[in-house]
Design a protein around this motif. Structure first.
Motif, PDB file in Angstrom:
ATOM      1  N   SER A   1       2.091  16.909   2.932  1.00 21.68           N
ATOM      2  CA  SER A   1       2.716  16.914   4.262  1.00 21.68           C
ATOM      3  C   SER A   1       2.014  15.942   5.201  1.00 21.68           C
ATOM      4  O   SER A   1       2.667  15.224   5.960  1.00 21.68           O
ATOM      5  CB  SER A   1       2.694  18.307   4.879  1.00 21.68           C
ATOM      6  N   VAL A   2       0.668  15.915   5.152  1.00 17.53           N
ATOM      7  CA  VAL A   2      -0.071  15.014   6.043  1.00 17.53           C
ATOM      8  C   VAL A   2       0.240  13.561   5.696  1.00 17.53           C
ATOM      9  O   VAL A   2       0.483  12.730   6.583  1.00 17.53           O
ATOM     10  CB  VAL A   2      -1.582  15.307   5.953  1.00 17.53           C
TER      11      VAL A   2
ATOM     12  N   THR B   1      -7.971  14.647   9.196  1.00 17.23           N
ATOM     13  CA  THR B   1      -7.517  15.838   8.482  1.00 17.23           C
ATOM     14  C   THR B   1      -7.283  15.527   7.012  1.00 17.23           C
ATOM     15  O   THR B   1      -7.627  16.335   6.135  1.00 17.23           O
ATOM     16  CB  THR B   1      -6.227  16.359   9.120  1.00 17.23           C
TER      17      THR B   1
ATOM     18  N   ALA C   1     -10.596  15.469   5.410  1.00 14.98           N
ATOM     19  CA  ALA C   1     -11.112  16.832   5.248  1.00 14.98           C
ATOM     20  C   ALA C   1     -10.424  17.520   4.074  1.00 14.98           C
ATOM     21  O   ALA C   1     -11.068  18.205   3.267  1.00 14.98           O
ATOM     22  CB  ALA C   1     -10.888  17.637   6.528  1.00 14.98           C
ATOM     23  N   LEU C   2      -9.105  17.309   3.947  1.00 18.60           N
ATOM     24  CA  LEU C   2      -8.374  17.923   2.833  1.00 18.60           C
ATOM     25  C   LEU C   2      -8.899  17.410   1.504  1.00 18.60           C
ATOM     26  O   LEU C   2      -9.072  18.174   0.552  1.00 18.60           O
ATOM     27  CB  LEU C   2      -6.883  17.619   2.965  1.00 18.60           C
TER      28      LEU C   2
ATOM     29  N   PHE D   1       3.364  12.321   7.116  1.00 20.77           N
ATOM     30  CA  PHE D   1       3.340  11.920   8.516  1.00 20.77           C
ATOM     31  C   PHE D   1       2.562  10.623   8.710  1.00 20.77           C
ATOM     32  O   PHE D   1       2.883   9.841   9.600  1.00 20.77           O
ATOM     33  CB  PHE D   1       2.747  13.040   9.374  1.00 20.77           C
TER      34      PHE D   1
ATOM     35  N   MET E   1      -6.782  11.463  14.370  1.00 21.99           N
ATOM     36  CA  MET E   1      -7.143  12.802  13.927  1.00 21.99           C
ATOM     37  C   MET E   1      -6.416  13.179  12.646  1.00 21.99           C
ATOM     38  O   MET E   1      -6.923  13.913  11.802  1.00 21.99           O
ATOM     39  CB  MET E   1      -6.794  13.792  15.040  1.00 21.99           C
ATOM     40  N   ILE E   2      -5.220  12.599  12.481  1.00 22.59           N
ATOM     41  CA  ILE E   2      -4.447  12.968  11.289  1.00 22.59           C
ATOM     42  C   ILE E   2      -5.123  12.404  10.037  1.00 22.59           C
ATOM     43  O   ILE E   2      -5.141  13.037   8.973  1.00 22.59           O
ATOM     44  CB  ILE E   2      -2.986  12.475  11.464  1.00 22.59           C
TER      45      ILE E   2
END
Lengths: 130, 170, 90
Positions: free
Chosen positions: C45-46, C5, C8-9, C49, C1-2
């Protein structure tokens, strides 16, 4: 047990955050005038950002990264309305005195009389401080 | 924020400076992650410098650090967060439905709040909820642009204003 | 999921760039750049991670600060110069 619950929760938050940000970007493209686009942009800045950073915080675990993410969250929370207000105020003083066309023209007289009070930047400064 | 009573003002000043020192130290310690004597010294020097500059600029007061409201502010922001979620869902629906679903309006909403702090919190909250944006904040009223009629009507009902007003009641 | 995201960003950033290129007014462009900037903060930030390197968060934090200050600075400039500049900029 707790770990898997946190992982699922953070995946849900990241997914929802991505959804809200994409809808905001769609609105940014589709809406007809500047002020409506600002509402779409503020959607990506508020719930989209909170959900993404919140989802990351859930996976971060205790430590400095959690603190830094919280700091980013607080920072976005306080600066995005300030930037939005500064943008609207500046648009009001320049060429976009009214949201051009659309349903809002009926309020045109009201707005022009309202915005004729001259430039006043104090509001922007005081909005910084909260 | 400057009161006539010098002694009380000085004490309040020291109070807010202390708050600022604590906040800045926490930010430094949280962001640095290195606790060697050299870096801690740098931290102390930076905190002292920032507090000195802040006091010179006369921004160290209850307006920049509304700690006397902190508990109520937390409760208020909890309520505001729920409003943010609700209005986000509305605006997202509008974004997917397209331009025909929206009817942008702007209008003046009366604002009877007295102190600068609560008026700024009010304007900030309006901007923070998607669908309404504060364009200007004058004496006694705010100029608001809203994505739909209902957003403006909801502000006119005055629930948010009432909650902000209750923040500063003794 | 990360990873989703992050994608999507990136999509959001591309759409914001499209809005920045389309205009039509200078304020639309500033708005798009603001959105682009905040999404950059989140993307950093994503990525931190995904790649497992928490140092990147410092960069995200500093980027958030710079983004905010630069938007306010650009707006201060155009708040009073917009009338003269807008013929050239549009």
């Amino acid at each position: 047990m707790i770990d898997s619950v946190l992982a699922i929760l953070s995946a849900v938050m990241l997914g929802l955050g991505g959804f809200f940000m994409v809808s905001g970007a769609i609105g940014l493209l589709r809406f007809p005038d500047f002020y409506s686009r600002m509402h779409a942009a503020s959607m990506t800045d508020t719930l989209g950002s909170y959900l993404v950073v919140g989802g990351l915080m859930l996976t971060a675990g205790w430590g400095l990264p959690l603190f830094k993410l919280a700091l980013i969250l607080v920072f976005i929370f306080f600066t995005s309305p300030t930037a939005g207000h500064a943008l609207a105020k500046s648009a009001q003083h320049c060429d976009l005195r009214l949201p051009g066309g659309g349903a809002s023209t009926k309020k045109a007289d009201n707005e022009i009389s309202g915005s004729a009070q001259g430039p006043d930047s104090r509001d922007v400064v005081s909005a910084d401080r909260v | 924020m400057k009161t006539d009573n010098r002694g009380r003002a000085d004490r309040a000043d020291a109070h807010y400076s202390l708050y600022l020192v604590v906040v800045l130290s926490v930010i430094w310690l949280g962001n640095s992650g290195h606790y060697s004597p050299l870096l801690l010294t740098f931290g102390v020097v930076s905190v002292a410098l920032v507090v000195w500059i802040g006091r010179r600029m006369q921004v160290v007061d209850g307006e920049s650090q509304p700690f006397h409201l902190s508990l109520r502010l937390l409760a208020y922001y909890g309520w505001l967060l729920r409003k943010i979620v609700e209005s986000n869902i509305k605006v997202a629906a509008c974004a997917w439905k397209g331009p025909r679903a929206i009817s942008p309006v702007s209008g003046r909403v009366p604002c009877r709040l007295e102190s600068d702090l609560s008026r700024v919190i009010y304007a900030n909250s309006i901007t923070l909820t998607p669908g309404t944006v504060t364009v200007s904040l004058d004496d006694g009223e705010v100029l608001v642009h809203a994505l739909t009629e209902s957003g403006l009507a909801e502000l006119r009902e005055g629930e948010m204003e009432g909650r902000v007003a209750r923040l500063e009641q003794p | 999921m990360i990873i989703a995201t992050a994608i999507a960003l990136l999509v959001v950033m591309v759409l914001a760039l499209v809005r920045a290129l389309l205009g039509p007014t200078i304020h639309d462009r500033i708005l798009a750049v603001n959105v682009f900037g905040t999404k950059t903060v989140l993307l950093i930030s994503v990525i931190c991670f995904i790649s497992g390197r928490p140092e990147f968060l410092d960069i995200a934090l500093v980027y958030a600060l710079i983004n905010f200050v630069s938007i306010i600075g650009v707006l201060k400039y155009f708040e009073y110069q917009g009338r003269d500049e807008r013929e050239g900029m549009q």
